[in-house]
Design a protein around this motif. Structure first.
Motif, PDB file in Angstrom:
ATOM      1  N   ALA A 131       0.767  -1.285  -0.169  1.00  0.00           N
ATOM      2  CA  ALA A 131      -0.153   0.161  -0.148  1.00  0.00           C
ATOM      3  C   ALA A 131       1.001   1.292  -0.251  1.00  0.00           C
ATOM      4  O   ALA A 131       0.134   2.363  -0.027  1.00  0.00           O
ATOM      5  N   GLY A 132       1.658   1.198   0.150  1.00  0.00           N
ATOM      6  CA  GLY A 132       3.457   2.267  -0.426  1.00  0.00           C
ATOM      7  C   GLY A 132       3.166   2.569   1.263  1.00  0.00           C
ATOM      8  O   GLY A 132       3.539   4.171   1.502  1.00  0.00           O
ATOM      9  N   LEU A 133       3.325   2.128   1.838  1.00  0.00           N
ATOM     10  CA  LEU A 133       3.469   2.567   3.782  1.00  0.00           C
ATOM     11  C   LEU A 133       5.233   1.322   4.720  1.00  0.00           C
ATOM     12  O   LEU A 133       4.458   0.510   3.516  1.00  0.00           O
ATOM     13  N   GLU A 134       5.083   1.740   5.442  1.00  0.00           N
ATOM     14  CA  GLU A 134       6.300   1.314   6.043  1.00  0.00           C
ATOM     15  C   GLU A 134       6.308   1.375   8.045  1.00  0.00           C
ATOM     16  O   GLU A 134       5.284   1.983   8.299  1.00  0.00           O
ATOM     17  N   ILE A 135       6.656   0.094   8.371  1.00  0.00           N
ATOM     18  CA  ILE A 135       6.202   0.363   9.631  1.00  0.00           C
ATOM     19  C   ILE A 135       7.602   0.419  10.299  1.00  0.00           C
ATOM     20  O   ILE A 135       8.658   0.521   9.951  1.00  0.00           O
ATOM     21  N   SER A 136       7.797   1.246  11.267  1.00  0.00           N
ATOM     22  CA  SER A 136       8.491   2.266  12.121  1.00  0.00           C
ATOM     23  C   SER A 136       8.455   2.178  13.934  1.00  0.00           C
ATOM     24  O   SER A 136       6.893   1.366  14.494  1.00  0.00           O
ATOM     25  N   VAL A 137       9.594   1.789  14.516  1.00  0.00           N
ATOM     26  CA  VAL A 137       9.511   2.188  15.831  1.00  0.00           C
ATOM     27  C   VAL A 137      10.311   3.325  16.100  1.00  0.00           C
ATOM     28  O   VAL A 137      11.011   3.417  15.951  1.00  0.00           O
ATOM     29  N   ARG A 138       9.460   3.411  17.321  1.00  0.00           N
ATOM     30  CA  ARG A 138      10.124   4.535  18.647  1.00  0.00           C
ATOM     31  C   ARG A 138       9.852   4.480  19.886  1.00  0.00           C
ATOM     32  O   ARG A 138       9.202   3.252  19.950  1.00  0.00           O
ATOM     33  N   LEU A 139      10.307   5.365  20.980  1.00  0.00           N
ATOM     34  CA  LEU A 139      10.382   5.205  22.129  1.00  0.00           C
ATOM     35  C   LEU A 139       8.813   5.588  23.038  1.00  0.00           C
ATOM     36  O   LEU A 139       8.350   6.854  21.911  1.00  0.00           O
ATOM     37  N   ARG A 140       8.305   4.622  23.245  1.00  0.00           N
ATOM     38  CA  ARG A 140       7.124   5.581  24.107  1.00  0.00           C
ATOM     39  C   ARG A 140       6.964   6.814  24.767  1.00  0.00           C
ATOM     40  O   ARG A 140       8.019   7.487  25.310  1.00  0.00           O
ATOM     41  N   ALA A 141       6.125   7.493  24.657  1.00  0.00           N
ATOM     42  CA  ALA A 141       6.770   9.131  25.337  1.00  0.00           C
ATOM     43  C   ALA A 141       6.260   8.588  26.684  1.00  0.00           C
ATOM     44  O   ALA A 141       5.915   8.189  26.994  1.00  0.00           O
TER      45      ALA A 141
END
Length: 108
Positions: free
Chosen positions: A98-108
């Protein structure tokens, strides 16, 4: 998301929610990203599966995307439903197509 949706022009015509959401997501990919991120952050697993399905419906249709990524169409519909349990492979492949990607970041 609801604030952004409320600002969209209302036509007065009654149409299925799925159809309207598909049009909105297709017209505004940032809205699709925001919806997915909100659902990933705050949603339950079954809500995440349904959100991924809505994005797939908006960006090419689930049958088309499933075939392109080598996932059985019936299985894609089942796994990306409220009662489904999609594999990470399925979610990843559908979003990428669909043209998207998954990414991960630290929770706020």
């Amino acid at each position: 998301i609801s604030e952004r949706l409320m600002k969209k022009k209302r036509t007065g015509t009654v149409r299925p929610h799925r159809q309207v959401m598909g049009e909105l997501l297709r017209a505004d990919p940032d809205l699709a990203i925001e919806m997915l991120n909100d659902t990933l952050r705050d949603g339950k697993p079954e809500e995440i599966a349904v959100a991924v399905r809505r994005v797939a419906d908006a960006f090419g249709g689930l049958p088309h995307i499933a075939r392109r990524v080598g996932v059985n169409v019936t299985q894609a519909y089942r796994s990306l439903s409220r009662h489904g349990n999609p594999s990470f492979r399925t979610v990843h492949a559908v979003l990428r197509e669909a043209g998207l990607e998954i990414s991960v970041r630290l929770r706020a």
